[in-house]
Design a protein around this motif. Sequence first.
Motif, PDB file in Angstrom:
ATOM      1  N   ARG A 296       0.831  -1.204   0.000  1.00 53.26           N
ATOM      2  CA  ARG A 296       0.000   0.000   0.000  1.00 53.26           C
ATOM      3  C   ARG A 296       0.867   1.256   0.000  1.00 53.26           C
ATOM      4  O   ARG A 296       1.995   1.268   0.490  1.00 53.26           O
TER       5      ARG A 296
ATOM      6  N   ALA B 101       0.017   5.852  -0.311  1.00 50.30           N
ATOM      7  CA  ALA B 101      -1.040   6.859  -0.490  1.00 50.30           C
ATOM      8  C   ALA B 101      -1.141   7.180  -1.985  1.00 50.30           C
ATOM      9  O   ALA B 101      -0.263   7.841  -2.547  1.00 50.30           O
TER      10      ALA B 101
ATOM     11  N   ARG C 182      -2.153   8.816  -5.375  1.00 49.27           N
ATOM     12  CA  ARG C 182      -2.488  10.195  -5.761  1.00 49.27           C
ATOM     13  C   ARG C 182      -3.303  10.247  -7.047  1.00 49.27           C
ATOM     14  O   ARG C 182      -3.947  11.230  -7.353  1.00 49.27           O
TER      15      ARG C 182
ATOM     16  N   LYS D  15       9.132   3.885  -0.267  1.00 54.56           N
ATOM     17  CA  LYS D  15       8.458   4.120   1.022  1.00 54.56           C
ATOM     18  C   LYS D  15       9.488   4.604   2.036  1.00 54.56           C
ATOM     19  O   LYS D  15      10.531   3.975   2.200  1.00 54.56           O
TER      20      LYS D  15
HETATM   21  C1  LIG Z   1      -4.158  11.656   8.565  1.00 57.20           C
HETATM   22  C2  LIG Z   1      -3.495  11.682   7.226  1.00 57.20           C
HETATM   23  C3  LIG Z   1      -3.735  12.740   6.370  1.00 57.20           C
HETATM   24  C4  LIG Z   1      -3.178  12.747   5.085  1.00 57.20           C
HETATM   25  N1  LIG Z   1      -3.525  13.761   4.214  1.00 57.20           N
HETATM   26  C5  LIG Z   1      -3.129  13.672   2.920  1.00 57.20           C
HETATM   27  C6  LIG Z   1      -3.623  14.585   1.967  1.00 57.20           C
HETATM   28  O1  LIG Z   1      -4.427  15.471   2.250  1.00 57.20           O
HETATM   29  N2  LIG Z   1      -3.216  14.428   0.677  1.00 57.20           N
HETATM   30  C7  LIG Z   1      -2.363  13.434   0.289  1.00 57.20           C
HETATM   31  O2  LIG Z   1      -2.052  13.340  -0.901  1.00 57.20           O
HETATM   32  N3  LIG Z   1      -1.874  12.551   1.181  1.00 57.20           N
HETATM   33  C8  LIG Z   1      -2.241  12.642   2.482  1.00 57.20           C
HETATM   34  N4  LIG Z   1      -1.801  11.708   3.395  1.00 57.20           N
HETATM   35  C9  LIG Z   1      -0.882  10.650   2.961  1.00 57.20           C
HETATM   36  C10 LIG Z   1       0.516  10.782   3.567  1.00 57.20           C
HETATM   37  O3  LIG Z   1       1.205  11.821   2.945  1.00 57.20           O
HETATM   38  C11 LIG Z   1       1.231   9.439   3.389  1.00 57.20           C
HETATM   39  O4  LIG Z   1       0.484   8.432   4.054  1.00 57.20           O
HETATM   40  C12 LIG Z   1       2.638   9.463   3.983  1.00 57.20           C
HETATM   41  O5  LIG Z   1       3.456  10.351   3.247  1.00 57.20           O
HETATM   42  C13 LIG Z   1       3.287   8.086   4.001  1.00 57.20           C
HETATM   43  O6  LIG Z   1       3.352   7.555   2.695  1.00 57.20           O
HETATM   44  P1  LIG Z   1       2.607   6.223   2.250  1.00 57.20           P
HETATM   45  O7  LIG Z   1       1.230   6.239   2.845  1.00 57.20           O
HETATM   46  O8  LIG Z   1       2.566   6.333   0.738  1.00 57.20           O
HETATM   47  O9  LIG Z   1       3.410   5.066   2.724  1.00 57.20           O
HETATM   48  C14 LIG Z   1      -2.313  11.701   4.680  1.00 57.20           C
HETATM   49  C15 LIG Z   1      -2.056  10.654   5.566  1.00 57.20           C
HETATM   50  C16 LIG Z   1      -2.642  10.624   6.803  1.00 57.20           C
HETATM   51  C17 LIG Z   1      -2.400   9.437   7.709  1.00 57.20           C
END
Ligand SMILES: Cc1cc2nc3c(=O)[nH]c(=O)nc-3n(C[C@H](O)[C@H](O)[C@H](O)COP(=O)(O)O)c2cc1C
Length: 208
Positions: free
Chosen positions: A10, A12, A14, A196
């Motif tokens: 997994r 995040a 985009r 990551k």
């Molecule tokens: C509470 C929370 C809020 C976040 N808000 C955003 C956001 O508004 N936009 C975005 O693109 N990613 C957002 N993220 C993703 C984080 O940037 C991402 O989880 C973090 O950089 C770690 O990377 P990964 O999840 O790809 O491993 C958020 C993550 C969390 C847990």
Amino acid sequence: MSILEALNWRYAVREFSDRKLSDDVIAALVEATRLSPSAYGLQPYKLLVIKSAEVRAKLLPFAMGQNKVRECSHLFVLARNTNIDAQFIEQHFTHVENERGLKPGALAGFTQHVKDVMLSLSTEELAHWAEKQVHIALGNLLTAAAIKGVDACPMAGFENQGFDGILGLSELGLRSSVICALGERADTDASAAERKVRLPSAEFSLEI
Ligand SMILES: Cc1cc2nc3c(=O)[nH]c(=O)nc-3n(C[C@H](O)[C@H](O)[C@H](O)COP(=O)(O)O)c2cc1C
């Protein structure tokens, strides 16, 4: 996938593909979120599942340019309760009594204890407490999604008031806390290629 494979798989996302998640998959993710633990079991939040493309298009102007709000398959909105009062706490423990086949009032002592603790908090402290509970549910949702091979992006980058207005949350005694786009990663998603990054294991955990 093992749990660690799923958590490494997994990220995040985009940019989402056009593929829509099935109702069964969504139902499983809703259930995983519902089963999240919370302090005293109070679950001071609700989950809104936004499937409608029309509604998501209306939310987009309040999403800080995050197109994934519109382009994902489903948008989950986790919204905290704003009315954590004596009635809310009593309703919860009456529900517990009913579900567990206890006599009415069996949990009266504990209910009073919880009221003493919770109702001594200021409005801001209650909001902060509820936000913490919401984020446990978000974590469960993200892990469940990963295990099911569903892509997700948690997002705090949105304007709560705009979301609340469009979704009519104030009237429901709710306020949006955090949102999560769900679907399938697009082949062109640039974030997929990013390594990551986490604290090295040796720095992250301390054995005492
Ligand atoms: C509470 C929370 C809020 C976040 N808000 C955003 C956001 O508004 N936009 C975005 O693109 N990613 C957002 N993220 C993703 C984080 O940037 C991402 O989880 C973090 O950089 C770690 O990377 P990964 O999840 O790809 O491993 C958020 C993550 C969390 C847990």
